[in-house]
Design an enzyme around this catalytic site. Sequence first.
Site, PDB file in Angstrom:
ATOM      1  N   GLU A 116       0.248  -1.327   5.608  1.00 15.58           N
ATOM      2  CA  GLU A 116       1.366  -0.890   6.476  1.00 15.58           C
ATOM      3  C   GLU A 116       1.166   0.564   6.859  1.00 15.58           C
ATOM      4  O   GLU A 116       1.399   0.963   7.990  1.00 15.58           O
ATOM      5  CB  GLU A 116       2.703  -1.085   5.752  1.00 15.58           C
ATOM      6  CG  GLU A 116       3.925  -0.946   6.651  1.00 15.58           C
ATOM      7  CD  GLU A 116       4.406   0.492   6.841  1.00 15.58           C
ATOM      8  OE1 GLU A 116       5.203   0.746   7.747  1.00 15.58           O
ATOM      9  OE2 GLU A 116       3.971   1.390   6.075  1.00 15.58           O
ATOM     10  N   ASP A 157       0.828  -1.220   0.000  1.00 16.60           N
ATOM     11  CA  ASP A 157       0.000   0.000   0.000  1.00 16.60           C
ATOM     12  C   ASP A 157       0.855   1.260   0.000  1.00 16.60           C
ATOM     13  O   ASP A 157       2.045   1.230   0.317  1.00 16.60           O
ATOM     14  CB  ASP A 157      -0.958   0.007   1.200  1.00 16.60           C
ATOM     15  CG  ASP A 157      -0.231  -0.015   2.536  1.00 16.60           C
ATOM     16  OD1 ASP A 157       0.774  -0.729   2.670  1.00 16.60           O
ATOM     17  OD2 ASP A 157      -0.661   0.703   3.458  1.00 16.60           O
TER      18      ASP A 157
HETATM   19 ZN   LIG Z   1       6.698   2.239   3.862  1.00 16.77          ZN
END
Ligand SMILES: [Zn+2]
Length: 381
Positions: free
Chosen positions: A140, A79
Amino acid sequence: MINRQRLVSEFLALVQIDSLSRREGRIAKRLAATLEGLDVAVEVDDAGLKVGGETGNLLAKFPGNARGAAPLLLCAHMDTVVPGENVKPIVSGDVVRTDGTTVLGGDDKAGIVAILEALRVLREDTVPHGPIDVLFTVCEEFGLLGAKHFDVGRLRARTGLVLDVDGVCELVTQAPAANKLDVTVHGLEAHAGVCPEQGISAIKVAGEAIAAMRLGRIDAETTANLGLLEGGMAVNIVPNRVRVRGETRSRSLAKLEEQTQHMRRCFEEAAARHKATAGGREHVARVDAKIERDYDRLDLPDDAPIVRLVQRAAANLGKPLQTRATGGGCDANVLNGRGLAIANLGCGMREIHTVNEWIDVKDIIATAELLVETVRLNAAG
Ligand SMILES: [Zn+2]
């Protein structure tokens, strides 16, 4: 060894696939196909369901071709942060940047590309290597949620690398643990013009608490921030409720605890100073503080086997590798908190989380070379 053109075209293709947190479905599909093209099965876990996203984490377990070598983990996240849609990469020489309207997404697609290129080179050059677990996580950038929902029991590796930090030939071995604070200050509502003395302004209580609070850079290894504040109903109502959300981080767990309690105490002490009498009853402002550990710290000594392995690999390539600390958290924090020994290797990303983000392709190449040498040395023992 490294195929520059292949690496660059992979990078340019990946950054043009929108993959905001929870919307990693398209990039996951492409990466799964790429990994399967390297003759390995890809498992997708249920993290996507748990976070309300399009896909879970991808795990591919490459068999080793050398006897006795310990399995290694190579991990990066799929992401990106906002603004990260419709990225238009602009290449000039070795440098790739954007048109200035979005991030580039080199965080963390540079890490993904370095891993993919290393896997391809290992295979083409039949480099001896042990088992390699490749983990591409979701979310993340959204609270490390992909890693938090990943079951590390599915890994063969107990050690390895996350590639998710700026710099090149740099290994982050120290990163803070973080606590999240979610504080609601309860006051008492009253008509602001008719009887304000019968109210308690939660905004004033919160304001006093915040004014007394140590925030920002606390010391070399500790920070604190209040990032969200919401409350109040209307300009003519004494506000009865304010919610303040923040965090504190430290590489020292004692300092983390001390700063967390300091922040809580500031709210409680401010609340205790505010009283009002209404309807014949005395009211005192009150604080409801929810505090939880957001993620654990990363704390690998310089003589940890994974650190020494990468240092030896870098030395073999004639590029001395520095270890360093960071104030950021990443998937490595979560994985270390679950008992693994994972360092965070720089993969060339620059000015991340800004629309000025850029990358030098030579740094991704250097990272892929370092991965190949690390894996080879790990098998050589
Ligand atoms: Zn990162």
